[in-house]
Design a protein around this motif. Structure first.
Motif, PDB file in Angstrom:
ATOM      1  N   GLY A 271      -4.500  -0.120 -13.983  1.00 49.85           N
ATOM      2  CA  GLY A 271      -3.411   0.625 -13.356  1.00 49.85           C
ATOM      3  C   GLY A 271      -3.876   1.926 -12.752  1.00 49.85           C
ATOM      4  N   ALA A 272      -4.855   2.579 -13.373  1.00 49.04           N
ATOM      5  CA  ALA A 272      -5.392   3.827 -12.834  1.00 49.04           C
ATOM      6  C   ALA A 272      -6.318   3.562 -11.658  1.00 49.04           C
ATOM      7  CB  ALA A 272      -6.132   4.585 -13.926  1.00 49.04           C
ATOM      8  N   ALA A 273      -7.186   2.553 -11.787  1.00 42.95           N
ATOM      9  CA  ALA A 273      -8.142   2.248 -10.723  1.00 42.95           C
ATOM     10  C   ALA A 273      -7.446   1.813  -9.447  1.00 42.95           C
ATOM     11  CB  ALA A 273      -9.106   1.158 -11.193  1.00 42.95           C
ATOM     12  N   GLY A 274      -6.343   1.064  -9.582  1.00 43.36           N
ATOM     13  CA  GLY A 274      -5.628   0.584  -8.407  1.00 43.36           C
ATOM     14  C   GLY A 274      -4.938   1.666  -7.615  1.00 43.36           C
ATOM     15  N   ARG A 275      -4.803   2.846  -8.212  1.00 42.35           N
ATOM     16  CA  ARG A 275      -4.183   3.964  -7.493  1.00 42.35           C
ATOM     17  C   ARG A 275      -5.126   5.162  -7.395  1.00 42.35           C
ATOM     18  NH1 ARG A 275       2.314   4.217  -8.559  1.00 42.35           N
ATOM     19  NH2 ARG A 275       2.662   2.019  -9.064  1.00 42.35           N
ATOM     20  N   ASP A 276      -6.403   4.861  -7.362  1.00 40.73           N
ATOM     21  CA  ASP A 276      -7.399   5.921  -7.237  1.00 40.73           C
ATOM     22  C   ASP A 276      -7.466   6.378  -5.784  1.00 40.73           C
ATOM     23  OD1 ASP A 276      -9.595   7.585  -7.215  1.00 40.73           O
ATOM     24  OD2 ASP A 276     -10.871   6.241  -8.395  1.00 40.73           O
ATOM     25  N   PRO A 277      -7.122   7.646  -5.489  1.00 37.93           N
ATOM     26  CA  PRO A 277      -7.155   8.115  -4.093  1.00 37.93           C
ATOM     27  C   PRO A 277      -8.550   8.158  -3.506  1.00 37.93           C
ATOM     28  CG  PRO A 277      -6.740   9.938  -5.601  1.00 37.93           C
ATOM     29  CD  PRO A 277      -6.667   8.689  -6.427  1.00 37.93           C
ATOM     30  N   ALA A 278      -9.574   8.084  -4.348  1.00 41.46           N
ATOM     31  CA  ALA A 278     -10.935   8.036  -3.826  1.00 41.46           C
ATOM     32  C   ALA A 278     -11.250   6.671  -3.214  1.00 41.46           C
ATOM     33  CB  ALA A 278     -11.938   8.348  -4.939  1.00 41.46           C
ATOM     34  N   ARG A 279     -10.428   5.662  -3.523  1.00 40.83           N
ATOM     35  CA  ARG A 279     -10.648   4.319  -3.000  1.00 40.83           C
ATOM     36  C   ARG A 279      -9.543   3.864  -2.055  1.00 40.83           C
ATOM     37  NH1 ARG A 279     -10.614   0.453  -0.721  1.00 40.83           N
ATOM     38  NH2 ARG A 279     -11.588  -1.588  -1.112  1.00 40.83           N
ATOM     39  N   PHE A 280      -8.299   4.262  -2.331  1.00 41.83           N
ATOM     40  CA  PHE A 280      -7.160   3.784  -1.551  1.00 41.83           C
ATOM     41  C   PHE A 280      -6.401   4.961  -0.923  1.00 41.83           C
ATOM     42  CE2 PHE A 280      -7.820   0.724  -5.004  1.00 41.83           C
ATOM     43  CZ  PHE A 280      -8.006  -0.444  -4.274  1.00 41.83           C
ATOM     44  N   ALA A 281      -6.131   4.849   0.374  1.00 38.17           N
ATOM     45  CA  ALA A 281      -5.324   5.862   1.049  1.00 38.17           C
ATOM     46  C   ALA A 281      -3.873   5.743   0.609  1.00 38.17           C
ATOM     47  CB  ALA A 281      -5.424   5.679   2.568  1.00 38.17           C
ATOM     48  N   ALA A 282      -3.226   6.890   0.371  1.00 39.73           N
ATOM     49  CA  ALA A 282      -1.836   6.899  -0.092  1.00 39.73           C
ATOM     50  C   ALA A 282      -1.639   5.846  -1.179  1.00 39.73           C
ATOM     51  CB  ALA A 282      -0.877   6.670   1.073  1.00 39.73           C
ATOM     52  N   PRO A 283      -2.337   5.962  -2.305  1.00 42.74           N
ATOM     53  CA  PRO A 283      -2.398   4.872  -3.287  1.00 42.74           C
ATOM     54  C   PRO A 283      -1.064   4.529  -3.940  1.00 42.74           C
ATOM     55  CG  PRO A 283      -3.344   6.874  -4.197  1.00 42.74           C
ATOM     56  CD  PRO A 283      -3.118   7.141  -2.744  1.00 42.74           C
ATOM     57  N   ASP A 284      -0.118   5.458  -3.981  1.00 45.14           N
ATOM     58  CA  ASP A 284       1.168   5.164  -4.606  1.00 45.14           C
ATOM     59  C   ASP A 284       2.116   4.400  -3.682  1.00 45.14           C
ATOM     60  OD1 ASP A 284       0.446   6.419  -6.975  1.00 45.14           O
ATOM     61  OD2 ASP A 284       1.163   8.376  -6.295  1.00 45.14           O
ATOM     62  N   ARG A 285       1.775   4.307  -2.421  1.00 40.36           N
ATOM     63  CA  ARG A 285       2.646   3.648  -1.444  1.00 40.36           C
ATOM     64  C   ARG A 285       2.393   2.141  -1.431  1.00 40.36           C
ATOM     65  NH1 ARG A 285       1.470   5.869   4.096  1.00 40.36           N
ATOM     66  NH2 ARG A 285      -0.155   4.269   4.116  1.00 40.36           N
ATOM     67  N   PHE A 286       3.474   1.381  -1.389  1.00 38.63           N
ATOM     68  CA  PHE A 286       3.367  -0.072  -1.248  1.00 38.63           C
ATOM     69  C   PHE A 286       3.204  -0.394   0.230  1.00 38.63           C
ATOM     70  CE2 PHE A 286       5.308  -4.298  -0.644  1.00 38.63           C
ATOM     71  CZ  PHE A 286       4.515  -5.034  -1.513  1.00 38.63           C
ATOM     72  N   ASP A 287       2.037  -0.899   0.609  1.00 39.67           N
ATOM     73  CA  ASP A 287       1.731  -1.130   2.022  1.00 39.67           C
ATOM     74  C   ASP A 287       0.943  -2.432   2.168  1.00 39.67           C
ATOM     75  OD1 ASP A 287       1.138  -1.076   4.684  1.00 39.67           O
ATOM     76  OD2 ASP A 287      -0.219   0.643   4.578  1.00 39.67           O
ATOM     77  N   PRO A 288       1.636  -3.550   2.427  1.00 47.26           N
ATOM     78  CA  PRO A 288       0.936  -4.837   2.573  1.00 47.26           C
ATOM     79  C   PRO A 288      -0.054  -4.860   3.731  1.00 47.26           C
ATOM     80  CG  PRO A 288       3.299  -5.164   2.280  1.00 47.26           C
ATOM     81  CD  PRO A 288       3.102  -3.705   2.521  1.00 47.26           C
ATOM     82  N   LEU A 289       0.095  -3.964   4.686  1.00 46.98           N
ATOM     83  CA  LEU A 289      -0.778  -3.956   5.853  1.00 46.98           C
ATOM     84  C   LEU A 289      -1.915  -2.951   5.725  1.00 46.98           C
ATOM     85  CD1 LEU A 289       1.910  -4.269   8.697  1.00 46.98           C
ATOM     86  CD2 LEU A 289       0.579  -6.084   7.595  1.00 46.98           C
ATOM     87  N   ARG A 290      -2.117  -2.404   4.562  1.00 46.46           N
ATOM     88  CA  ARG A 290      -3.156  -1.382   4.417  1.00 46.46           C
ATOM     89  C   ARG A 290      -4.520  -1.947   4.786  1.00 46.46           C
ATOM     90  NH1 ARG A 290      -3.798   1.803   0.514  1.00 46.46           N
ATOM     91  NH2 ARG A 290      -1.643   1.914  -0.208  1.00 46.46           N
TER      92      ARG A 290
END
Length: 353
Positions: A271-290
């Motif tokens: 759960g923490a890794a999936g929202r790591d801002p070092a890996r994902f832009a705007a990690p808290d946002r649900f964005d299927p097109l990211r």
């Protein structure tokens, strides 16, 4: 905007701290919502490597460290050595890492525009049939809870067919199938329907939050099917049903926060890794097109549970939209998830029409 620190929250909502200030993952108050409490953020920022006595394991919360633990041969399964090593991801997502993982019945077919890769005719038919029966039951109501009246039933129906059992009785409350109680049948990850229930509920919550996205996937073309698949993958990143995967070091391993000793249990905080801002832009946002989507956090692609979960998500949503195209949240309702080991929405209150 308040500072991004747990201290900015009311005292009752702060994560309980262990010696040295590290948040306790299983301490009172921490399991309610590790995202809202900034627990994961505090761990990633200030305690990228720390020992949690309640869990009995070293915690890894940064994406780079979690990815290392899931793929590097210096890590193995915990408590046994049966989990995959090397470049093959460790069991996570809907996969529980069974040592005997039986394929879905009828062999593997090539994916179509609206079918999950690896789906089979019998399984696809079972998922579609069960989903439409459940959706039509809900369609005539003034309000319904999709968690209790849809998400708990759909995996049970698909699971029964995947195990070679007769079509489930949809007039009786869902319960573990006979093959689950006896240990026969598939004997693999597909038995854990509770995880698929949580994943399906999170997927529906994310989709119902975005009417424009619902309209985009309502069609039957290849584009709609592809978007549904991306939304499912994005759900497993942003709202994983399993928040923690246990691994064990085979030798000393250097990670960003220090060095893990050999033979140590390691808790990968998915759960923490999936929202790591070092890996994902705007990690808290649900964005299927990211553009920075990552299949690592979805688990092994060929796992029967992963295949069933995607089928249930895609065809479950299609059934709901077909039976009730104006489906929407009950006025004033907002979905809320709970849990720090496994996680999903407690309720999904909707107005079918």
């Amino acid at each position: 905007m308040p500072a991004d620190r747990s201290e900015a929250l009311p005292t009752a909502r702060r994560p309980h701290r262990l010696a040295g200030g590290q948040p306790g993952l299983l301490e009172p108050g921490a399991s309610t919502d590790p995202y809202r409490l900034r627990l994961y953020r505090v761990l990633r920022t200030d305690f990228p490597l720390g020992y949690d006595p309640g869990l009995g394991a070293w915690l890894l919360s940064r994406y780079a460290d979690v990815a290392l633990a899931l793929t590097d041969p210096r890590f193995t399964g915990y408590p046994h050595d049966g989990a995959p090593r090397g470049p093959v991801p460790a069991p996570l997502g809907l996969c529980r890492g069974s040592l005997v993982c039986t394929p879905l019945p009828d062999g593997v077919t090539a994916p179509g525009p609206s079918a999950a890769p690896g789906s089979t005719p019998a399984t696809l038919s079972a998922v579609e049939r069960t989903a439409y029966v459940l959706a039509r039951r809900i369609a005539g109501r003034d309000r319904a809870d999709l968690v209790g009246e849809f998400c708990r039933w759909l995996p049970a129906g698909a699971d029964a067919v995947a195990a070679g059992l007769s079509y489930p009785d949809l007039n009786a409350p869902p319960r573990p199938a006979a093959h689950q109680r006896s240990g026969g049948g598939t004997g693999d990850c597909a038995r854990h329907t509770g995880l698929r229930e949580r994943a399906l509920a999170s997927f529906l919550a994310n989709m119902l939050d975005d009417p424009d996205l619902l309209a985009a996937v309502a069609g039957s073309g290849a584009g709609a099917g592809m978007l549904l698949g991306r939304a499912w993958t994005e759900t497993l990143r942003r709202d994983p049903p399993v928040q923690i995967v246990l691994r064990r070091t085979r030798t000393e391993v250097r990670v960003s926060g220090g060095t893990l000793p050999g033979g140590a249990p390691v808790a990968c905080l998915i759960g923490a890794a999936g929202r790591d801002p070092a890996r994902f832009a705007a990690p808290d946002r649900f964005d299927p097109l990211r553009a920075d989507a990552d299949p690592l956090l979805t688990g092994p692609a060929g796992c029967p549970a992963a295949l069933l979960g995607r089928l249930e998500a895609e065809h479950g949503l299609r059934a709901l939209l077909t039976a009730m195209p104006r489906i929407r949240w009950v006025e004033g309702f907002r979905p809320a998830s709970s849990g720090v080991l496994t996680r999903g929405p407690r309720a999904l209150l909707v107005r079918p029409s």
